[in-house]
Design an enzyme around this catalytic site. Structure first.
Site, PDB file in Angstrom:
ATOM      1  N   HIS A 140       0.812  -1.232   0.000  1.00 24.52           N
ATOM      2  CA  HIS A 140       0.000   0.000   0.000  1.00 24.52           C
ATOM      3  C   HIS A 140       0.840   1.274   0.000  1.00 24.52           C
ATOM      4  O   HIS A 140       0.291   2.366  -0.158  1.00 24.52           O
ATOM      5  CB  HIS A 140      -0.909   0.049   1.242  1.00 24.52           C
ATOM      6  CG  HIS A 140      -1.975  -0.995   1.274  1.00 24.52           C
ATOM      7  ND1 HIS A 140      -2.821  -1.226   0.210  1.00 24.52           N
ATOM      8  CD2 HIS A 140      -2.345  -1.878   2.243  1.00 24.52           C
ATOM      9  CE1 HIS A 140      -3.657  -2.221   0.539  1.00 24.52           C
ATOM     10  NE2 HIS A 140      -3.385  -2.628   1.749  1.00 24.52           N
ATOM     11  N   ASP A 177      -3.173 -10.448  -1.925  1.00 25.11           N
ATOM     12  CA  ASP A 177      -3.685  -9.878  -0.669  1.00 25.11           C
ATOM     13  C   ASP A 177      -5.130  -9.414  -0.907  1.00 25.11           C
ATOM     14  O   ASP A 177      -5.475  -8.983  -2.002  1.00 25.11           O
ATOM     15  CB  ASP A 177      -2.803  -8.689  -0.291  1.00 25.11           C
ATOM     16  CG  ASP A 177      -3.115  -8.116   1.073  1.00 25.11           C
ATOM     17  OD1 ASP A 177      -2.340  -8.370   2.009  1.00 25.11           O
ATOM     18  OD2 ASP A 177      -4.132  -7.404   1.200  1.00 25.11           O
ATOM     19  N   ASP A 265      -4.879 -12.641   3.801  1.00 27.63           N
ATOM     20  CA  ASP A 265      -5.998 -12.021   4.520  1.00 27.63           C
ATOM     21  C   ASP A 265      -7.312 -12.147   3.751  1.00 27.63           C
ATOM     22  O   ASP A 265      -8.282 -11.454   4.051  1.00 27.63           O
ATOM     23  CB  ASP A 265      -5.697 -10.561   4.898  1.00 27.63           C
ATOM     24  CG  ASP A 265      -5.134  -9.758   3.748  1.00 27.63           C
ATOM     25  OD1 ASP A 265      -5.130 -10.267   2.605  1.00 27.63           O
ATOM     26  OD2 ASP A 265      -4.695  -8.622   3.993  1.00 27.63           O
TER      27      ASP A 265
HETATM   28 ZN    ZN Z   1      -4.197  -6.845   3.092  1.00 27.00          ZN
END
Ligand code: ZN
Length: 371
Positions: A140, A177, A265
């Site tokens: 990110h 992810d 996740d």
């Molecule tokens: Zn994540």
């Protein structure tokens, strides 16, 4: 097949605690609550690898500190200085929800350098493939802004490094992810040498990021692919995305080096996602990525830890990845019964809205690739 493991106890000293409310205050109870990106998840993963005996079958690869010049391919020097300043002042936020503790500057350099060390180990032939169990995560992080627990773009920096140091022409990065790899996408948005593919829960985080029509720009048009799947997607939808989008792209792009931004996740147990994957699915995706790496990249595959927030279950998902990489099955009992997972509707069939989501990605990319 030898598999490398990048790990350092230093990664566990990146202190993201405590959990804070949006106002910055801590929760008004006597007991503190840990930040979701606390050290325990990576620590528990490492302990599970140790406990099952798998660590002994891995080649340990020592991480090193990325230099300011290594980072400068993505992060301007003033941002790197900004992070060092926060760290020296005792801690703060790198931007939006990216905690920096007193030691985090150096540890974040070690995370980026950890993925670079994985590249070195694979290129030197010391290992065929390598998993970098690093933290803080990176996907990110934007050039001038930390976000979503990420400080420096570990995979972005390492992909640049593979190109620069080893003359790799074509790099493929698959980010599975559950959140969008906005930072890695930004790093290569106009770069036709890096094919970036991100699978994520639609409009989860960052909310307005990662739609199917984000396909790259300029010379990089068609070299970014986003597959935003609806919340509740499971193994069947993910498998369809791999088979219908990711594998055909790889066959045409012919990467010479393959990275996976491996955030576990999207599991059904994860508190920060609403998907329905299980350890078994990560095993399947790992096999697919190995196949992609084998076909054109001489097996060169580096996986880097991103998210994964279920303390009880995410470590088993990562263990499954290691089992598939090494071909060694530990036989350890999992918290979620794999035979039950196989009967979940989301494991068995692709719903209409999931199908449409995959079709939107294919439609957006059809001018550039054959499906
Ligand atoms: Zn994540």
């Amino acid at each position: 097949m030898t598999t490398g493991l990048v790990f350092s106890d230093r990664y566990l000293q990146h202190n993201s605690n405590p959990f804070r409310l949006p106002s910055g205050k801590i929760l008004p109870f006597v007991e503190q609550v840990d930040h979701p990106s606390n050290p325990r998840l990576v620590e528990r993963t490492k302990k599970l690898l140790d406990y099952t005996g798998l660590t002994r079958q891995l080649v340990r690869v020592e991480p090193y500190l990325a230099t300011v010049e290594d980072l400068a391919v993505f992060h301007p020097v003033d941002y790197v200085d900004f992070i060092r300043g926060i760290s020296e002042a005792g801690g703060g936020d790198a931007g939006q929800g990216a905690p920096v503790g007193a030691d985090s500057y150096e540890i974040a350099l070690l995370a980026a350098g950890g993925v670079m060390a994985a590249v070195d180990a694979v290129m030197a032939g010391n290992v065929h493939q390598c998993f970098a169990l690093v933290r803080p995560p990176g996907h990110h992080a934007e050039p001038r802004k930390g976000r979503g627990f990420c400080i420096f773009g570990n995979v972005a920096v390492a992909a640049h490094y593979a190109r620069r140091r080893y003359g790799i022409e074509r790099v493929m990065i698959v980010d599975w992810d559950v959140h969008h790899g906005n930072g890695t996408q930004a790093a290569f948005y106009d770069d036709p040498h890096v094919l970036f593919v991100s699978l994520q829960q639609d409009r989860l985080f960052p909310v307005d990021s990662g739609s199917a029509n984000e396909i790259g720009s300029g010379a990089g048009e068609g070299f970014t692919a986003n597959i935003p799947l609806p919340a509740g997607s499971g193994g069947a939808a993910y498998r369809a995305a791999f088979e219908r989008v990711i594998v055909p792209l790889a066959e045409q792009f012919k990467p010479e080096f393959v990275f996976v931004s491996a955030g576990q996740d999207a599991s059904a147990s994860d508190p920060l996602g609403r998907m329905l994957l299980a350890a078994e699915h990560y095993r399947q995706f790992t096999a697919i990525m190995q196949g992609i790496a084998d076909r054109t990249a001489n097996g060169r595959l580096v996986l880097a830890q991103e998210g994964g927030y279920s303390e009880t279950y995410a470590p088993y998902c990562t263990l499954a990845i290691f089992e598939e990489l090494t071909g060694l099955h530990t036989g350890i009992e999992e918290p979620v019964d794999p035979t039950r997972v196989g009967r979940w509707p989301a494991s068995l069939s692709v719903s209409g809205d999931q199908e449409q989501a995959i079709n939107r990605t294919i439609d957006a990319l059809r001018p550039y690739w054959t499906f």
